[in-house]
Motif scaffolding. Structure first.
Motif, PDB file in Angstrom:
ATOM      1  N   GLN A 258      -0.036 -12.204  10.852  1.00  0.00           N
ATOM      2  CA  GLN A 258       0.430 -10.812  10.854  1.00  0.00           C
ATOM      3  C   GLN A 258      -0.495  -9.906  11.669  1.00  0.00           C
ATOM      4  O   GLN A 258      -0.031  -9.004  12.371  1.00  0.00           O
ATOM      5  N   LEU A 259      -1.798 -10.157  11.573  1.00  0.00           N
ATOM      6  CA  LEU A 259      -2.729  -9.363  12.387  1.00  0.00           C
ATOM      7  C   LEU A 259      -2.493  -9.646  13.867  1.00  0.00           C
ATOM      8  O   LEU A 259      -2.492  -8.735  14.696  1.00  0.00           O
TER       9      LEU A 259
ATOM     10  N   SER B 120      -5.037  -3.997   7.020  1.00  0.00           N
ATOM     11  CA  SER B 120      -4.715  -3.154   8.182  1.00  0.00           C
ATOM     12  C   SER B 120      -5.318  -1.767   8.027  1.00  0.00           C
ATOM     13  O   SER B 120      -5.823  -1.177   8.989  1.00  0.00           O
ATOM     14  N   THR B 121      -5.252  -1.253   6.819  1.00  0.00           N
ATOM     15  CA  THR B 121      -5.849   0.065   6.574  1.00  0.00           C
ATOM     16  C   THR B 121      -7.362   0.010   6.742  1.00  0.00           C
ATOM     17  O   THR B 121      -7.966   0.918   7.323  1.00  0.00           O
TER      18      THR B 121
ATOM     19  N   TYR C  94       1.658  -9.391  -1.499  1.00  0.00           N
ATOM     20  CA  TYR C  94       2.265  -8.707  -0.345  1.00  0.00           C
ATOM     21  C   TYR C  94       1.660  -7.341  -0.019  1.00  0.00           C
ATOM     22  O   TYR C  94       2.054  -6.710   0.963  1.00  0.00           O
ATOM     23  N   GLY C  95       0.707  -6.897  -0.803  1.00  0.00           N
ATOM     24  CA  GLY C  95      -0.017  -5.671  -0.439  1.00  0.00           C
ATOM     25  C   GLY C  95      -1.283  -5.956   0.345  1.00  0.00           C
ATOM     26  O   GLY C  95      -1.942  -5.028   0.827  1.00  0.00           O
TER      27      GLY C  95
ATOM     28  N   THR D 243      -1.890   4.822   7.444  1.00  0.00           N
ATOM     29  CA  THR D 243      -2.224   4.380   6.091  1.00  0.00           C
ATOM     30  C   THR D 243      -1.310   5.024   5.053  1.00  0.00           C
ATOM     31  O   THR D 243      -1.270   6.236   4.934  1.00  0.00           O
TER      32      THR D 243
ATOM     33  N   GLU E  23       5.316  -0.525   4.232  1.00  0.00           N
ATOM     34  CA  GLU E  23       4.982  -0.928   2.861  1.00  0.00           C
ATOM     35  C   GLU E  23       5.513   0.097   1.849  1.00  0.00           C
ATOM     36  O   GLU E  23       5.354   1.300   2.026  1.00  0.00           O
TER      37      GLU E  23
ATOM     38  N   ILE F 274      -1.936  -7.606   3.326  1.00  0.00           N
ATOM     39  CA  ILE F 274      -1.977  -7.358   4.772  1.00  0.00           C
ATOM     40  C   ILE F 274      -2.046  -5.856   5.053  1.00  0.00           C
ATOM     41  O   ILE F 274      -2.761  -5.422   5.963  1.00  0.00           O
TER      42      ILE F 274
ATOM     43  N   LEU G  31      -1.295 -16.740   6.518  1.00  0.00           N
ATOM     44  CA  LEU G  31      -0.417 -15.625   6.164  1.00  0.00           C
ATOM     45  C   LEU G  31      -0.956 -14.297   6.711  1.00  0.00           C
ATOM     46  O   LEU G  31      -0.209 -13.468   7.230  1.00  0.00           O
TER      47      LEU G  31
END
Lengths: 301, 301
Positions: A100-101, A74-75, A67-68, B12, B37, A70, A96
């Motif tokens: 999300q993107l 994104s970062t 779960y980290g 971020t 997050e 995505i 998955l």
């Protein structure tokens, strides 16, 4: 070979108990293995350069292992990354991430590739001149594999004094290091063993998490330099292993012993235990060379 | 009314700069607003009881506002939660969560409901005897809304001395507090105003993030007790607002001034600035009652 534990705790993440994520440095590569929630914060804390991560290996799609991901991707987008990124993981990981993107309206500025697995036998995921990465079939509540990272044998070490005695020109050194004999102008053959000594022993790392005790992985991981094997429970809770498909510290040690590994690293501890040394003690009764993973701990081999 | 800032930084996430998440306590409810997050770690750090969160409001589907949600829901599952949970957010949020639960093979032990929005006018999301929650249409790069939380007027305060002088029995007190007049046996009417004083002023909270400067939200949020308005940039970077659809501290203050809010709370700071006081200073030139959101800070109204 250098292994940095970013997180090694099971299930619910807390600030002082991060879920699974590791960085393996091998032959110039920086591999991210699993990516639980908060991994990008742990990467920053451990000063890992994001752009150096070009391959991410995900063992299975339980939250504390993925779960980290995505957030990290994104970062990468926000930082205008341009290095390619390949993600290896079970079937479904592409969907998955892409859903999300898409919902965030984010497009990657870099090439993002997925290699999905759904086969229960070892598959080579990555191979180059210096190393090979292969899946290790595991048994958990959902489709799960570990990863075997193996360096390939490197060059032999040149015996410079011997080469000079035979008056060999430097232009031939590269071939000699690769194991070739040297043929003098008069046809005389100097065997490679007179000109070189053995190169460095190739190192290897097996990551096995999450899994129930699974003896049939032993042949594949025999003699690895280091084995990370999950030990969610102590022996006192062994009755929970079958239902949850996890292992005890003792079971991890049994695998390590049968596979005659160099070092066993335990991790994926259940939060029910306060004292991690209990894991080490239990394992060391079976296998002496046992270490404990801890968030932020670095192992060098 | 109590507001706890779990995270208030943009983009971020870092260990000392968490992405957006807030807890609003209002009339016995504990609302989670946005869920970047690491939110579950922040909830633990701030000792928020997970089971008390029954409504989660998500403003939009950018990662720094939602990528902690799947992890939090997974943790609820692991903890065998049984309290109902309703998630309010833009269309797509249901798919985003359910695909991840499915791939993880996780089934919720509790009732999980979604209410998705896709309409650009204020919609009532939740209403009970004591409060009402309405969307605030915002303008960002993707569909985004804020949320207006409004307490309903409570009971009037009983003037016990007056009631006793009129020899009113206690059985009538509840109706009197609700604003009814009292009718004596002889038919004489004692007006409510002689028996009560005004109740507590209903409080209200408007959450507006992320958004470009959008003056037409002013009528909806006029006179709120507190307004959280994003201020990603300082005026010196105002030229970035149109492309990124964010606001400056000065623009947030202009909205606060026009809406004559009680207190303006700034947040969603870009990481390019080292000194957060610059945001306060800039805003206070327009609107004096400005506060800075900070991770872990609590506001009581």
């Amino acid at each position: 070979m250098k292994l940095t534990i970013l997180g090694c705790h099971s299930a619910t993440p807390r600030d002082n108990a991060r879920p699974t994520a590791q960085i393996l440095e091998m032959k110039g590569h920086l591999f991210l293995i699993d990516c639980g929630e908060g991994t990008q914060m742990a990467l920053r804390k451990n000063r890992v350069k994001f752009a150096r991560i070009k391959h991410i290996f995900i063992s299975h799609l339980h939250g504390d292992h993925v779960y980290g991901l995505i957030g990290l991707i994104s970062t990468f987008c926000l930082l205008s990354r341009d290095a390619d990124l390949t993600i290896y993981g079970p079937k479904g990981i592409k969907e998955l991430i892409l859903i999300q993107l898409k919902l965030a309206g984010v497009y990657t500025s870099f090439s993002l590739r997925f290699r999905e697995s759904e086969i229960n036998t070892p598959q080579i995921l990555l191979e180059d001149d210096s190393l090979q990465v292969t899946t290790i079939p595991l048994e958990h509540r959902i489709f799960t594999h570990g990863f075997l990272f193996q360096e390939k044998p490197g060059d032999r070490h040149l015996d410079i004094v011997a080469c000079q005695e035979y008056e060999i020109e430097k232009a031939y050194y590269r071939k000699i290091k690769q194991g070739h004999d040297y043929v003098k102008e008069n046809g005389e053959v100097i065997p490679n063993t007179e000109l070189t000594t053995d190169g460095d022993q190739p190192k290897s790392y097996a990551f096995c998490s999450d899994t129930v005790y699974k003896e049939d992985i032993v042949p594949q991981i025999t003699d690895v330099t280091a084995l990370y094997h999950e030990s969610t429970f102590l022996k006192s809770h062994e009755h929970l292993c079958e239902k949850t498909k996890h292992s005890t510290a003792e079971q991890a040690a049994k695998i390590a012993k049968k596979a005659t590994v160099g070092t066993l690293i335990l991790g994926h501890y259940s939060s029910r235990y306060g004292d991690y040394e209990l894991f080490r003690k239990e394992a060391q009764e079976v296998f002496e060379k046992t270490e404990l993973a801890m968030d932020g701990k670095v192992f060098e081999f």
